[in-house]
Enzyme design. Structure first.
Site: not given
Length: 439
Positions: A262, A290
């Site tokens: 990501s 995350y």
């Protein structure tokens, strides 16, 4: 009094130990967010040369495992690989949903009168024992594996997501907008972007208050193995799966391990002494969990890339799908829903988000590029951007010392010995704490 050279050399020197980095510096943090914003605003322009769906060559000779392939990007990856002729294994927790998808795809498929070559195997990334069982079952087939795509990941927001209202960002009021969420998302920087906008508009003296406020609140969740769930699903479980499947990847050489990462790793930080974020040194939020897990994945992949001998024929790389639209806006506060309606042009759909992984799985020049990086002593593994071009991971991803600490700590957390890679490549047995002996 002057000191002679001999006196100076005899004086014992004291070495001040280097202070361990506790978080990203301001410059790194701002630079990371600037990159994320740039990616979101211009990704569609940068990827305008790509077809949608991406045109793939015939790949009838490939066997591919795709995790998290019942929705979103993973669904698109699995379907397009199968339609191009690959033998696709959908490694998923919800096997019924996977079988329903296969039935639907087979009924819609019209290619050459042959059915799609897809099968389903159960895999729960929240259980390292499940990962070990999956790898054991696959390796027992003694067949080749050409492509492993670690796509599954979570951005979990449970409880309450709290952030200052727009007027509070300017210090006019201290009201809160509170929204109840129970979401599992793929990588979506939109929510974090709203948080960052509020943060940057605050006076510097109030930064600490906002940093602790404009966050996604909720109880920290752990897997049954005792690991923070973002760290386990996004990093630890894929790392264990990649290592345990090395025997099959060697049989499928040249083969590839592709980690769907990501752009949010650019604002991530990993404390190797506190990878589960439980010590209290850092305040836990979903964003911290995350982004840290995604950075850990890049660092671990970089060390794995360096440690695998060229003779193994295994390429390791990370890819960014870009900023991809998710189906969660209806559950979010109105201000965030408004953001979704204002910027639909900039956000990729799942099919567009799958292109970087599909490119990395099928482009014939990928192995050569990965070997070139290794021969040039480049400190990080290949990282393919959403426009299917090589790009540079974050500045923190280049921290070689931390990357090796992440490697060692990860092996400890997933229950593998430090020489697991070398033993598996040589065909020797390796015992995993979470499962049976691997060979």
């Amino acid at each position: 009094m002057e000191t002679t050279p001999s006196e100076s050399s005899s004086t014992p020197s004291t070495t001040v130990p280097k202070k361990k980095k506790q978080r990203l510096g301001w410059i790194e943090w701002i630079r990371g967010w600037m990159y994320i914003i740039y990616e979101m605003l211009f990704q569609r322009i940068m990827a305008s040369h790509l077809q949608n769906p991406l045109s793939l060559p015939p790949i009838n000779n490939l066997t591919c495992i795709v995790t998290g392939s019942t929705s979103g990007i993973g669904l698109q990856i699995a379907r397009q690989l199968a339609e191009s002729g690959a033998h696709v294994v959908m490694a998923v927790r919800n096997t019924k949903a996977a079988h329903d998808l296969i039935h639907k795809w087979q009924s819609e498929w019209t290619g050459l009168g042959l059915p799609l070559n897809i099968e389903v195997m159960e895999l729960d990334l929240l259980s390292l024992e499940s990962v070990s069982r999956f790898a054991e079952a696959w390796n027992a087939r003694m067949g080749p594996l050409h492509v492993l795509i670690n796509n599954a990941g979570i951005f979990s927001i449970r409880g309450y997501w709290r952030f200052p209202s727009i007027t509070a960002c300017h210090g006019i009021e201290e009201g809160w907008m509170v929204a109840h969420c129970d979401l599992f998302m793929s990588s979506s920087p939109v929510f974090s972007f709203v948080q960052m906008v509020c943060f940057l508009q605050m006076d510097r003296s109030n930064a600490q208050t906002v940093e602790g406020s404009a966050e996604m609140k909720g109880p920290q969740k752990f897997s049954k193995d005792g690991h923070e769930e973002h760290m386990q699903v996004n990093h630890l479980a894929p790392a264990l799966l990649s290592i345990l499947l090395l025997p099959s990847l060697v049989r499928g050489s040249p083969s590839r391990i592709i980690n769907v990462n990501s752009v949010m790793h650019y604002v991530g930080f990993v404390d190797t002494e506190d990878m589960n974020v439980v010590s209290g040194k850092r305040k836990y939020t979903s964003l911290v969990g995350y982004t840290g897990s995604k950075l850990a994945q890049v660092m671990f992949s970089s060390v794995l890339h360096r440690r695998l001998p060229s003779e193994s024929g295994i390429s390791v790389l990370c890819v960014s799908p870009g900023v991809v639209q998710t189906n969660v806006a209806r559950d979010l506060p109105k201000i965030v829903q408004a953001g979704y309606h204002l910027i639909p042009y900039f956000i990729f759909n799942a099919q567009e988000g799958s292109r970087s992984a599909l490119f990395s799985a099928t482009d014939p020049q990928i192995p050569e590029y990965c070997e070139l990086l290794k021969s040039d002593d480049w400190p990080v593994c290949a990282f393919i951007s959403q426009d299917c071009r090589p790009t540079n991971p974050s500045e923190e991803a280049h921290n070689i010392d931390t990357a090796h600490e992440v490697w060692e700590k990860t092996l400890e957390m997933i229950g593998l010995p430090s020489d697991a890679i070398e033993k598996l490549i040589e065909g020797e047995d390796v015992r995993c704490r979470y499962g049976e002996r691997q060979e």
